[in-house]
Scaffold this motif. Structure first.
Motif, PDB file in Angstrom:
ATOM      1  N   TYR A   1      -9.495 -23.077 -11.216  1.00  0.00           N
ATOM      2  CA  TYR A   1      -9.626 -21.900 -12.075  1.00  0.00           C
ATOM      3  C   TYR A   1      -8.225 -21.370 -12.407  1.00  0.00           C
ATOM      4  CZ  TYR A   1     -14.483 -21.590 -10.342  1.00  0.00           C
ATOM      5  OH  TYR A   1     -15.785 -21.840  -9.998  1.00  0.00           O
ATOM      6  N   HIS A   2      -7.964 -21.159 -13.694  1.00  0.00           N
ATOM      7  CA  HIS A   2      -6.727 -20.499 -14.114  1.00  0.00           C
ATOM      8  C   HIS A   2      -7.121 -19.237 -14.873  1.00  0.00           C
ATOM      9  CE1 HIS A   2      -2.482 -20.159 -15.210  1.00  0.00           C
ATOM     10  NE2 HIS A   2      -2.918 -19.720 -16.391  1.00  0.00           N
ATOM     11  N   LEU A   3      -6.677 -18.080 -14.366  1.00  0.00           N
ATOM     12  CA  LEU A   3      -7.107 -16.804 -14.918  1.00  0.00           C
ATOM     13  C   LEU A   3      -5.963 -16.087 -15.620  1.00  0.00           C
ATOM     14  CD1 LEU A   3     -10.068 -16.552 -14.282  1.00  0.00           C
ATOM     15  CD2 LEU A   3      -8.921 -17.398 -12.237  1.00  0.00           C
ATOM     16  N   ASP A   4      -6.288 -15.394 -16.707  1.00  0.00           N
ATOM     17  CA  ASP A   4      -5.336 -14.536 -17.397  1.00  0.00           C
ATOM     18  C   ASP A   4      -5.175 -13.274 -16.572  1.00  0.00           C
ATOM     19  OD1 ASP A   4      -3.739 -13.155 -19.115  1.00  0.00           O
ATOM     20  OD2 ASP A   4      -5.318 -12.707 -20.565  1.00  0.00           O
ATOM     21  N   ASN A   5      -4.299 -13.377 -15.554  1.00  0.00           N
ATOM     22  CA  ASN A   5      -4.278 -12.365 -14.505  1.00  0.00           C
ATOM     23  C   ASN A   5      -3.048 -11.468 -14.564  1.00  0.00           C
ATOM     24  OD1 ASN A   5      -5.791 -11.426 -12.184  1.00  0.00           O
ATOM     25  ND2 ASN A   5      -3.989 -12.011 -10.989  1.00  0.00           N
ATOM     26  N   ASN A   6      -2.474 -11.268 -15.744  1.00  0.00           N
ATOM     27  CA  ASN A   6      -1.345 -10.358 -15.853  1.00  0.00           C
ATOM     28  C   ASN A   6      -1.861  -8.920 -15.844  1.00  0.00           C
ATOM     29  OD1 ASN A   6       0.677 -12.406 -16.119  1.00  0.00           O
ATOM     30  ND2 ASN A   6      -0.087 -12.761 -18.187  1.00  0.00           N
ATOM     31  N   VAL A   7      -1.717  -8.267 -14.703  1.00  0.00           N
ATOM     32  CA  VAL A   7      -2.240  -6.922 -14.507  1.00  0.00           C
ATOM     33  C   VAL A   7      -1.089  -6.006 -14.116  1.00  0.00           C
ATOM     34  CG1 VAL A   7      -3.754  -5.478 -13.107  1.00  0.00           C
ATOM     35  CG2 VAL A   7      -4.521  -7.732 -13.855  1.00  0.00           C
ATOM     36  N   ALA A   8      -0.969  -4.861 -14.794  1.00  0.00           N
ATOM     37  CA  ALA A   8       0.048  -3.871 -14.479  1.00  0.00           C
ATOM     38  C   ALA A   8      -0.632  -2.520 -14.274  1.00  0.00           C
ATOM     39  CB  ALA A   8       1.086  -3.779 -15.588  1.00  0.00           C
ATOM     40  N   LEU A   9      -0.419  -1.925 -13.110  1.00  0.00           N
ATOM     41  CA  LEU A   9      -0.963  -0.608 -12.795  1.00  0.00           C
ATOM     42  C   LEU A   9       0.184   0.353 -12.507  1.00  0.00           C
ATOM     43  CD1 LEU A   9      -3.889  -1.551 -10.367  1.00  0.00           C
ATOM     44  CD2 LEU A   9      -4.002  -1.207 -12.839  1.00  0.00           C
ATOM     45  N   THR A  10       0.046   1.587 -12.953  1.00  0.00           N
ATOM     46  CA  THR A  10       1.061   2.608 -12.692  1.00  0.00           C
ATOM     47  C   THR A  10       0.509   3.642 -11.721  1.00  0.00           C
ATOM     48  OG1 THR A  10       0.353   3.896 -14.622  1.00  0.00           O
ATOM     49  CG2 THR A  10       2.148   2.307 -14.932  1.00  0.00           C
ATOM     50  N   GLY A  11       1.405   4.138 -10.862  1.00  0.00           N
ATOM     51  CA  GLY A  11       1.028   5.149  -9.888  1.00  0.00           C
ATOM     52  C   GLY A  11       1.955   6.343  -9.965  1.00  0.00           C
ATOM     53  N   PRO A  12       1.443   7.554 -10.210  1.00  0.00           N
ATOM     54  CA  PRO A  12       2.295   8.752 -10.248  1.00  0.00           C
ATOM     55  C   PRO A  12       2.849   9.076  -8.865  1.00  0.00           C
ATOM     56  CG  PRO A  12      -0.021   9.355 -10.361  1.00  0.00           C
ATOM     57  CD  PRO A  12       0.025   7.871 -10.455  1.00  0.00           C
ATOM     58  N   ILE A  13       4.091   9.535  -8.838  1.00  0.00           N
ATOM     59  CA  ILE A  13       4.745   9.897  -7.579  1.00  0.00           C
ATOM     60  C   ILE A  13       4.489  11.371  -7.285  1.00  0.00           C
ATOM     61  CG2 ILE A  13       6.952  10.054  -6.371  1.00  0.00           C
ATOM     62  CD1 ILE A  13       7.994   7.838  -8.180  1.00  0.00           C
ATOM     63  N   SER A  14       4.172  11.622  -6.037  1.00  0.00           N
ATOM     64  CA  SER A  14       4.001  13.016  -5.626  1.00  0.00           C
ATOM     65  C   SER A  14       4.653  13.211  -4.258  1.00  0.00           C
ATOM     66  CB  SER A  14       2.507  13.367  -5.569  1.00  0.00           C
ATOM     67  OG  SER A  14       1.853  12.601  -4.572  1.00  0.00           O
TER      68      SER A  14
END
Length: 254
Positions: free
Chosen positions: A214-227
C-alpha cells in the motif's frame, strides 16, 4: 419321453440367467462405487471471506517546525511491525479454462502505531509525534492463471488508510513552560499492488496466501497553538507512508 436333455437345457438356461443377473449387479455396484470428482474447477462466482497476517509500516519522514525561532527537527525511525486482519469479498470470471479476471474489495484492521520524540532548543524541551493506523481498505482488480485447482494472480487498485495523528511540544524557557498540541484522524487515498496464490479445496472453499503493498498520499500537516502567550503555532508534518502486508485468507464461493 426323454426328460434328460430338457432338464439339462433348463439348468443351463437358469445358470446363464443367474450369471447375467450377477454380472449386472456387479456392474451396477462398480458404477455406484466409482469416485465422483470432488472439484469442478469452476472459479466463477461471488465469494466472501476473512484474512489475517502481519504488516510492516514505513514512514521515515516526520518533521517538527517552530516558526517562532525557525527551528526544524526531523523525527526519523525505522519501520514497525504489527498485525492485520479483516474481511474480503469479490467476484471472479473464468474467461477460459486457464484465465481468470476478478474484482475484490477488502478492509483490514491493523495494530500499526509509532511514537517518536526529539529534544528541541532549551534544557528539558522536546517534541513528540505519533501515527496510529486504524484500518486499510482497497478495491482491486485481479488477473490470474488457473492450473487445475490452483490460481496464481496479480492484483492492483485504489486504496485507503485511516490514521490517527498526534503532535506535542513542550518548551521550557527560564522558569516558564509552554506547550502545544495537535491531533486529527484522517483518511487518505492511494494505491495497492500485490500478488498471491489460491487453492480451491472444494467447489466452495478457497485458501489463499497474499502479499500487498500500500502506498498512501500521506502528506499531513497539523498546527498546534502555543500556550500560554501569543506565539505563532508550531507545525507537525507526516509524509512518505507505505504499508506491506503478508496474509493468509479463507473464502467461501457461492
Amino acid at each position: 419321453m426323454d426328460f434328460t436333455g430338457v432338464t439339462v437345457q433348463r439348468m443351463m438356461s437358469l445358470a446363464a440367467l443367474a450369471l447375467g443377473v450377477g454380472l449386472n449387479q456387479i456392474a451396477a455396484a462398480a458404477v455406484t462405487a466409482a469416485p465422483v470428482a470432488a472439484i469442478t474447477n469452476n472459479w466463477s462466482g461471488v465469494y466472501v471471506g476473512a484474512h489475517v497476517g502481519g504488516a510492516w509500516q514505513s514512514a521515515p519522514d516526520w518533521t517538527y517546525f517552530n516558526p517562532n525561532n525557525g527551528a526544524t527537527f526531523s523525527l526519523t525511525q525505522s519501520g514497525n511491525l504489527g498485525a492485520a486482519g479483516g474481511l474480503q469479498g469479490g467476484y471472479n470470471w473464468q474467461l477460459a479454462p486457464s484465465w481468470l479476471f476478478g474484482i475484490e474489495g477488502d478492509i483490514s484492521w491493523t495494530s500499526l502505531g509509532q511514537t517518536r520524540a526529539v529534544p528541541t532548543i532549551g534544557p528539558g524541551s522536546f517534541a513528540t509525534m505519533s501515527a496510529t493506523n486504524r484500518w486499510l481498505a482497497s478495491v482491486r482488480g485481479r488477473v490470474g492463471f488457473i492450473a487445475n485447482t490452483l490460481l496464481f494472480y496479480v492484483t492492483g487498485g485504489v486504496a485507503w488508510a485511516n490514521t490517527e495523528y498526534n503532535g506535542h511540544m513542550t518548551r521550557i524557557i527560564d522558569a516558564s513552560t509552554f506547550v502545544a498540541d495537535a491531533a486529527s484522524g484522517i483518511t487518505k487515498a492511494g494505491w495497492a499492488l500485490g500478488c498471491g496464490a489460491e487453492w480451491m479445496v472444494d467447489p466452495h472453499i478457497m485458501l489463499r496466501l497474499e502479499y500487498l503493498y500500500y502506498h498512501l498520499d500521506n502528506n499531513v500537516a497539523l498546527t498546534g497553538p502555543i500556550s500560554p502567550g501569543s506565539f505563532l503555532p508550531v507545525t507537525f508534518i507526516w509524509s512518505s507512508y507505505s504499508v506491506q502486508v503478508v496474509r493468509a485468507g479463507l473464502s467461501y464461493k457461492f
